[in-house]
Design a protein around this motif. Sequence first.
Motif, PDB file in Angstrom:
ATOM      1  N   THR A 114      42.735  39.482  32.270  1.00  0.00           N
ATOM      2  CA  THR A 114      42.221  40.301  33.357  1.00  0.00           C
ATOM      3  C   THR A 114      43.366  41.086  33.967  1.00  0.00           C
ATOM      4  O   THR A 114      44.348  40.493  34.428  1.00  0.00           O
ATOM      5  CB  THR A 114      41.544  39.443  34.437  1.00  0.00           C
ATOM      6  N   TYR A 123      34.172  41.891  39.346  1.00  0.00           N
ATOM      7  CA  TYR A 123      34.309  40.960  38.235  1.00  0.00           C
ATOM      8  C   TYR A 123      33.663  39.639  38.637  1.00  0.00           C
ATOM      9  O   TYR A 123      34.124  38.966  39.538  1.00  0.00           O
ATOM     10  CB  TYR A 123      35.780  40.748  37.879  1.00  0.00           C
ATOM     11  N   ARG A 171      40.434  50.248  46.866  1.00  0.00           N
ATOM     12  CA  ARG A 171      39.507  49.465  46.046  1.00  0.00           C
ATOM     13  C   ARG A 171      40.248  48.868  44.870  1.00  0.00           C
ATOM     14  O   ARG A 171      41.064  49.537  44.235  1.00  0.00           O
ATOM     15  CB  ARG A 171      38.360  50.346  45.552  1.00  0.00           C
ATOM     16  N   LYS A 172      39.986  47.614  44.595  1.00  0.00           N
ATOM     17  CA  LYS A 172      40.607  46.948  43.464  1.00  0.00           C
ATOM     18  C   LYS A 172      39.633  46.927  42.290  1.00  0.00           C
ATOM     19  O   LYS A 172      38.467  46.584  42.447  1.00  0.00           O
ATOM     20  CB  LYS A 172      41.010  45.519  43.823  1.00  0.00           C
ATOM     21  N   SER A 173      40.110  47.287  41.127  1.00  0.00           N
ATOM     22  CA  SER A 173      39.284  47.237  39.923  1.00  0.00           C
ATOM     23  C   SER A 173      39.917  46.267  38.936  1.00  0.00           C
ATOM     24  O   SER A 173      41.128  46.027  38.971  1.00  0.00           O
ATOM     25  CB  SER A 173      39.150  48.624  39.292  1.00  0.00           C
ATOM     26  N   ALA A 174      39.102  45.716  38.071  1.00  0.00           N
ATOM     27  CA  ALA A 174      39.585  44.741  37.094  1.00  0.00           C
ATOM     28  C   ALA A 174      39.077  45.122  35.717  1.00  0.00           C
ATOM     29  O   ALA A 174      37.908  45.444  35.543  1.00  0.00           O
ATOM     30  CB  ALA A 174      39.134  43.331  37.466  1.00  0.00           C
ATOM     31  N   THR A 175      39.967  45.069  34.741  1.00  0.00           N
ATOM     32  CA  THR A 175      39.613  45.309  33.341  1.00  0.00           C
ATOM     33  C   THR A 175      39.780  44.004  32.589  1.00  0.00           C
ATOM     34  O   THR A 175      40.854  43.389  32.613  1.00  0.00           O
ATOM     35  CB  THR A 175      40.507  46.395  32.724  1.00  0.00           C
ATOM     36  N   GLU A 206      44.311  43.711  36.885  1.00  0.00           N
ATOM     37  CA  GLU A 206      43.825  44.263  38.143  1.00  0.00           C
ATOM     38  C   GLU A 206      44.647  45.484  38.549  1.00  0.00           C
ATOM     39  O   GLU A 206      45.856  45.519  38.338  1.00  0.00           O
ATOM     40  CB  GLU A 206      43.885  43.214  39.251  1.00  0.00           C
ATOM     41  N   LYS A 207      43.977  46.479  39.117  1.00  0.00           N
ATOM     42  CA  LYS A 207      44.631  47.705  39.548  1.00  0.00           C
ATOM     43  C   LYS A 207      44.070  48.124  40.903  1.00  0.00           C
ATOM     44  O   LYS A 207      42.856  48.063  41.106  1.00  0.00           O
ATOM     45  CB  LYS A 207      44.405  48.809  38.512  1.00  0.00           C
ATOM     46  N   VAL A 208      44.957  48.519  41.807  1.00  0.00           N
ATOM     47  CA  VAL A 208      44.541  48.975  43.132  1.00  0.00           C
ATOM     48  C   VAL A 208      44.414  50.499  43.110  1.00  0.00           C
ATOM     49  O   VAL A 208      45.355  51.204  42.732  1.00  0.00           O
ATOM     50  CB  VAL A 208      45.549  48.542  44.214  1.00  0.00           C
ATOM     51  N   SER A 253      36.255  43.955  43.146  1.00  0.00           N
ATOM     52  CA  SER A 253      36.592  44.299  41.767  1.00  0.00           C
ATOM     53  C   SER A 253      35.358  44.278  40.871  1.00  0.00           C
ATOM     54  O   SER A 253      35.408  44.745  39.746  1.00  0.00           O
ATOM     55  CB  SER A 253      37.621  43.303  41.218  1.00  0.00           C
TER      56      SER A 253
END
Length: 339
Positions: A317, A112, A299-303, A319-321, A110
């Motif tokens: 936080t 992060y 891939r996991k992303s984090a905002t 998280e989105k896959v 992510s």
Amino acid sequence: MARIASQEKLGYYKTPVCVVEHIRAGLSIGPNARMLDPCCGEGEALQLLTQGTNAETLGIELEQGRYEQARKKLQAVLLADSLTEAEVATSSIDLLWLNPPYDLDEGDFSQYRQRLEFLFLQKYLPTLVKNGVLIFIAPLKEIQRSTVCTLLTRLADLELYRFPDPEFAAFKQVVVIGRKKMLLRSDMEENYYKIRYAQAVELPTTLEIRQQGITLVASENKRPLVFRANHIDPDEILPLTSILRELFFKEVAPPCLTEARPLMPLRQGHLAMLLAAGYVNGELTDENGGRLVIKGTVRKSATVSEEMSEDFLIRKTVEKVEIRIRALHLATGRIETIR
């Protein structure tokens, strides 16, 4: 995720001997106390702290050379990454000595990244018994971060001391001392303001710990000690891998992978998951006989967002896959991307 070799070296800041001596001068250690240093280095801090006592000393060290030295000074030492490989039972430690690396972790996919001071405190604070003592050493600005500050506000008898000069000049380090104990909300708020608005020039130095005094009494209600490294030594397992691999696949693998059939027909969702997970990477044939090369990734992303309430900084936080499948048409060279 294990810390890279450069961090093993550069993230290691040994506690000055004079600071350990100041803390030892104000510390009264009862019989049979159990003490843990998850970043023990060469073991000098706990060795000096427990001289003349029968305290049990435990350490964890990531770097091989420092680990070998620590084994000569402490009763039990693990060669492991304290964050990802070491396991210590909760409510089993009377005193936690924590001087973690002053750095960011590597993050995961992510991307992060979090401060190591927070991650070490978050993992090892639960190992303390009720009324157990925490001695936490870190730069003042890192202690004042909302994540670290929130954990420290839960300690009773909380006191802050700065390093004496000239040691303080290098990293602006302070020593936080407190006890693990249930607190009223008003006490936690008082601790919060004591940490967040502390000014280095107003803090007493570690020389004054002697006057305050710290009494460490070994708990009779400690949980049974669990102290181990959850990893496999590659040098030990390597000779067995070829034999084990052969025996394993002989038992579980079908004679021909192309002949494997699911018990029930696969749905589109199943196929998408297989593609995204990379299980069918390679060359396939489409419905028209065209040849495709497939590659799937997940891939996991984090905002991260922050907002300020009346009293606290709130960090959220989300998280989105993200699933992506790419197909290369061998006949035309065209690449399609499916998200």
